[in-house]
Enzyme design. Sequence first.
Site, short mmCIF file in Angstrom:
data_model
loop_
_atom_site.label_atom_id
_atom_site.label_comp_id
_atom_site.label_asym_id
_atom_site.label_seq_id
_atom_site.Cartn_x
_atom_site.Cartn_y
_atom_site.Cartn_z
N GLU A 49 -13.24 -44.10 9.38
CA GLU A 49 -13.26 -42.89 10.21
C GLU A 49 -12.51 -43.10 11.52
OE1 GLU A 49 -15.91 -44.09 8.66
OE2 GLU A 49 -16.79 -42.47 7.45
N PHE A 111 -32.26 -40.03 6.55
CA PHE A 111 -31.18 -40.90 6.06
C PHE A 111 -29.84 -40.43 6.66
CE2 PHE A 111 -27.88 -41.83 2.79
CZ PHE A 111 -27.85 -43.20 2.98
N GLN A 112 -29.13 -41.35 7.25
CA GLN A 112 -27.82 -41.10 7.88
C GLN A 112 -27.88 -40.04 8.97
OE1 GLN A 112 -24.86 -40.71 4.67
NE2 GLN A 112 -24.54 -42.91 4.83
N LYS A 161 -26.15 -29.85 6.94
CA LYS A 161 -25.77 -29.58 5.54
C LYS A 161 -26.29 -28.21 5.08
CE LYS A 161 -25.53 -32.07 1.17
NZ LYS A 161 -25.98 -33.26 0.44
N MET A 469 -2.49 -60.42 25.99
CA MET A 469 -2.73 -59.92 27.35
C MET A 469 -3.93 -60.62 27.98
SD MET A 469 -1.56 -58.10 29.70
CE MET A 469 -0.67 -56.58 29.48
C1 LIG Z 1 -10.97 -52.40 21.09
C2 LIG Z 1 -10.56 -53.35 22.16
N1 LIG Z 1 -11.16 -54.53 22.30
C3 LIG Z 1 -10.78 -55.40 23.28
C4 LIG Z 1 -9.79 -55.06 24.14
C5 LIG Z 1 -9.37 -56.02 25.26
N2 LIG Z 1 -7.97 -56.41 25.11
C6 LIG Z 1 -6.96 -55.84 25.79
S1 LIG Z 1 -5.47 -56.44 25.39
C7 LIG Z 1 -6.14 -57.53 24.30
C8 LIG Z 1 -5.27 -58.46 23.51
C9 LIG Z 1 -4.43 -57.75 22.53
O1 LIG Z 1 -3.85 -58.69 21.66
P1 LIG Z 1 -2.69 -58.28 20.68
O2 LIG Z 1 -3.03 -57.03 19.98
O3 LIG Z 1 -2.38 -59.45 19.82
O4 LIG Z 1 -1.49 -57.94 21.65
P2 LIG Z 1 -0.67 -58.86 22.70
O5 LIG Z 1 -1.37 -58.72 24.01
O6 LIG Z 1 -0.69 -60.26 22.18
O7 LIG Z 1 0.68 -58.24 22.73
C10 LIG Z 1 -7.53 -57.42 24.27
C11 LIG Z 1 -8.43 -58.26 23.46
C12 LIG Z 1 -9.20 -53.79 23.98
N3 LIG Z 1 -8.26 -53.34 24.81
N4 LIG Z 1 -9.58 -52.97 22.97
#
Ligand SMILES: Cc1ncc(C[n+]2csc(CCOP(=O)(O)OP(=O)(O)O)c2C)c(N)n1
Length: 559
Positions: A49, A111-112, A161, A469
């Site tokens: 979803e 349920f759900q 529903k 990042m």
């Molecule tokens: C759902 C979610 N969980 C955690 C984060 C925190 N977060 C921001 S950037 C990042 C790293 C992203 O890694 P990647 O997708 O490999 O991209 P890169 O930075 O290596 O280009 C994280 C964990 C987020 N933004 N979204």
Amino acid sequence: MKLKGSDMVISALEHEKVTTVFGYPGGAVLPLYDSLYDSSIKHILTRHEQGAAHAADGYARASGKPGVVFATSGPGATNLVTGIANAYMDSVPVVFVTGQVSTPFIGTDAFQEADITGITLPITKHNYLVKDVGELPRIFKEAFHIATTGRRGPVLIDIPKDVQNAVGEFVYPENVDIPGYRPTIEGHPGQINRMAKAIKASRRPVIIGGGGVVSSGSGKYLLELAEKGQIPVSLTFMGLGGVPGSNPLFLGMLGMHGTKAANYAVMEADLIIAIGMRFDDRVTGSLDSFAPHAKVIHVDIDPAEIGKNIAVDIPIVGDVKKTLKRLMKVFKAGQTEKWLERIKSWKTEEYDGATDKDSLKVPNIIEAISRLTTDRKTIVTTDVGQHQMWTALHYCFEEPRTLVSSGGLGTMGYGFPAAIGAQTASPESTVFCIAGDGSFQMNIQELATAANYNIPVKVAIMNNGYLGMVRQWQELFFGKRYSSTTLSGSPDFCKVAEAYGIAGIRVDSPGKVEEAINRALSVQGPVVMDFHVEPEGNVFPMVAPDSPLDEIMDGRDGQ
Ligand SMILES: Cc1ncc(C[n+]2csc(CCOP(=O)(O)OP(=O)(O)O)c2C)c(N)n1
């Protein structure tokens, strides 16, 4: 006409000219899916979803039309929550329709059962729990109106529903009448005159355009203001594409990963002309030091944004396009030649660390994608992380609605399903999803959706083996204590793609980049490109959080 509730939903969608719904069925939406069976509305079955929510959001951003999602009660509805919050933060019009347990069971932990209107109250523009089948026509009319007017945003309609199964009178209303909801569209003429005077008097003006420029379709008018007034323009991440990235008056994005030209210009400006943007902390840096010499004009459709983060001298509540059109009637240019000269000197100082041609660097790949797609209509979606900021810095966005990315919520896993949605909205476009190896794995299951419907998105994974990042912040601000940011155990993404019947292209060296992109462009269906990039590259320029915008780390000397 008498109709069953679930048939009313389909009929309401047809009245709203909805052609595509993204969704996932379940017990509490069985009547709805049964009604859909006979309809000409296309349903795209995602594999989660959250994928449906992001796809509908990408569809809406790429097309300007509202996205629509169906999901069942309980886990189906709660799986939408991140997608709803994502649409809310970036003001994207999406109508979510969820099934709910039958009305006698509400509140019994049936349920759900999940109280999805309660859960999503703070992250929807409005939501409804439908108690009577007779309310469905009015509620759908209102929901689409609310989602697509004023400051746009997601609306959720939760339908038990038994309401879907009940029969009632169906007349689709022509108009809506919602007491207390009358967005101010026309900017105050007196304030617009003050705006014109302030621009004429200014010697160092800077326009900052945001997502509102894109969503209101006013890029053309913003460009006219910039060109007639010879006023430099910076855009927030959400505003990119609002004016052409190649225009000489464009300074680039501002803020945490903004260009030197944009950030220095804001800090020296005597006038900030903020249009359809909300002074997010990623844009302003430390609020105390933001634009210290400037008067501020703020135009926004949402009165709640004015004065929220920054004191404003000339507030204007109204639609950006209408306001700019009226402004141009009274507008006279000021003198900005010296200012533009000064800005030119900053532009020559830009440095991005992408000069080393021996290793495979993300900025170079993104520049290549940008260069090799100039001949065609291209939409770029991204995930969240370094690759997203590099895309903002190195892809030249020439048109509005060509960048589709999660700005406010920063949702990893957004880019790929959003690309599926954008491609569905715009089949004639080439759609690239620039992903991270971490982010891509958050909605990797949507490869099945792309394969199933042959949605020809080109996924380009910037595979650095890290949550890049976060690793960058640990390097810069936590003494290189790399805690849980190594992505060991990731699969061979080409093999995963191939298992779904999707072409995979692996790239290990800079010399192979162009050939791989051209090959991907020539494939008719979806493609996954797995770029094994330099593992520890950092995104620069960077302003540390809550620092003044002119304290820029540019990556030279490790800073
Ligand atoms: C759902 C979610 N969980 C955690 C984060 C925190 N977060 C921001 S950037 C990042 C790293 C992203 O890694 P990647 O997708 O490999 O991209 P890169 O930075 O290596 O280009 C994280 C964990 C987020 N933004 N979204």
